[in-house]
Design an enzyme around this catalytic site. Sequence first.
Site, PDB file in Angstrom:
ATOM      1  N   GLU A  46      51.498  44.889   1.979  1.00 46.19           N
ATOM      2  CA  GLU A  46      51.562  43.466   1.428  1.00 46.19           C
ATOM      3  C   GLU A  46      51.915  43.249   0.159  1.00 46.19           C
ATOM      4  OE1 GLU A  46      48.366  39.554   1.437  1.00 46.19           O
ATOM      5  OE2 GLU A  46      47.472  41.681   1.195  1.00 46.19           O
ATOM      6  N   LYS A 119      50.647  33.768   6.474  1.00 45.80           N
ATOM      7  CA  LYS A 119      49.282  34.360   6.377  1.00 45.80           C
ATOM      8  C   LYS A 119      48.565  32.959   6.659  1.00 45.80           C
ATOM      9  CE  LYS A 119      46.037  36.891   3.389  1.00 45.80           C
ATOM     10  NZ  LYS A 119      46.113  37.726   2.238  1.00 45.80           N
ATOM     11  N   CYS A 156      46.465  41.170   5.913  1.00 45.68           N
ATOM     12  CA  CYS A 156      45.310  41.583   5.328  1.00 45.68           C
ATOM     13  C   CYS A 156      44.188  40.611   5.496  1.00 45.68           C
ATOM     14  CB  CYS A 156      45.782  41.233   3.451  1.00 45.68           C
ATOM     15  SG  CYS A 156      44.656  42.156   2.687  1.00 45.68           S
TER      16      CYS A 156
END
Length: 297
Positions: A46, A119, A156
């Site tokens: 990331e 995300k 993540c």
Amino acid sequence: MASAAHLTAGLVQHACSDDPDSNLARTERGIRDAAARGARLVLLQELHRTPYFCKQEDPAVFDMAEPIPGPTTNFLSNLAKELEVVIVGSLFERRAAGLYHNTAVVLDSDGRLAGHYRKMHIPDDPGYYEKFYFTPGDTGFEPVDTSVGRLGVLVCWDQWFPEAARLMALAGAEILLYPTAIGWADEDDRDERERQRDAWMLVQRGHAVANGLPVLVCNRHGREPDPANPAAGATFWGTSFVAGPQGELLASADEDGDQVLLATLDMKRSETVRRMWPFLRDRRVDHYHDLVRLYRR
């Protein structure tokens, strides 16, 4: 869709400095190493071009964001085409003035930008002030079709949510991939550190089991100080790993140190596993309505 029964994947784990060009050079070396060793799919960590800047809220940090397509995607595109590999990268996207995302990009082996994922789950915790920087994604949970298969790319904090993995699986993802930046706070003692990392690996191996899919997780390593208080900071725990569709560990990197981790995936195995453990068949979708509620009581 996957053109071969087996796919070698590479994960590029490295530390990050304050110099974006130096970080990108580390990434490039890792991608070239993975390709030279036979990888046809390469996953990066990331925000691999920058330090993890969410340790504080600083408006000047927005200057690091870039458009898509832009400098990083163009660089990765040229590299993917040269090496004939699929690359999954991660960057700070500037979509418009005042509108920014934490975005994963997928470059196909011909250099084409095959797709991207913004995300969806955005944390806001001490040392991880991401809500200040990132607007929650609007791409939904849609896999990206590439020359090596249909990739379910998440990022993540998404890795803690079984709904995200399930929705990618229900959309036909053949692999789940998680670019990651997660670590320990300085005040965490040894036992707490082990509990956190064990939980992190366990939940993602659980996604592999529950969905009958291989899972790739690439995390950064190294200590990064808090710019507002250099005596404090976080130590990212590395430990990038690959799990098979029964949660079995196929490969795992070290806690510390730059490393290119390789694993070969049997792309036919998910079909075999799902025949033995038909979780998708036995789902009771007629009784899951309350899942769209924040809380039942």
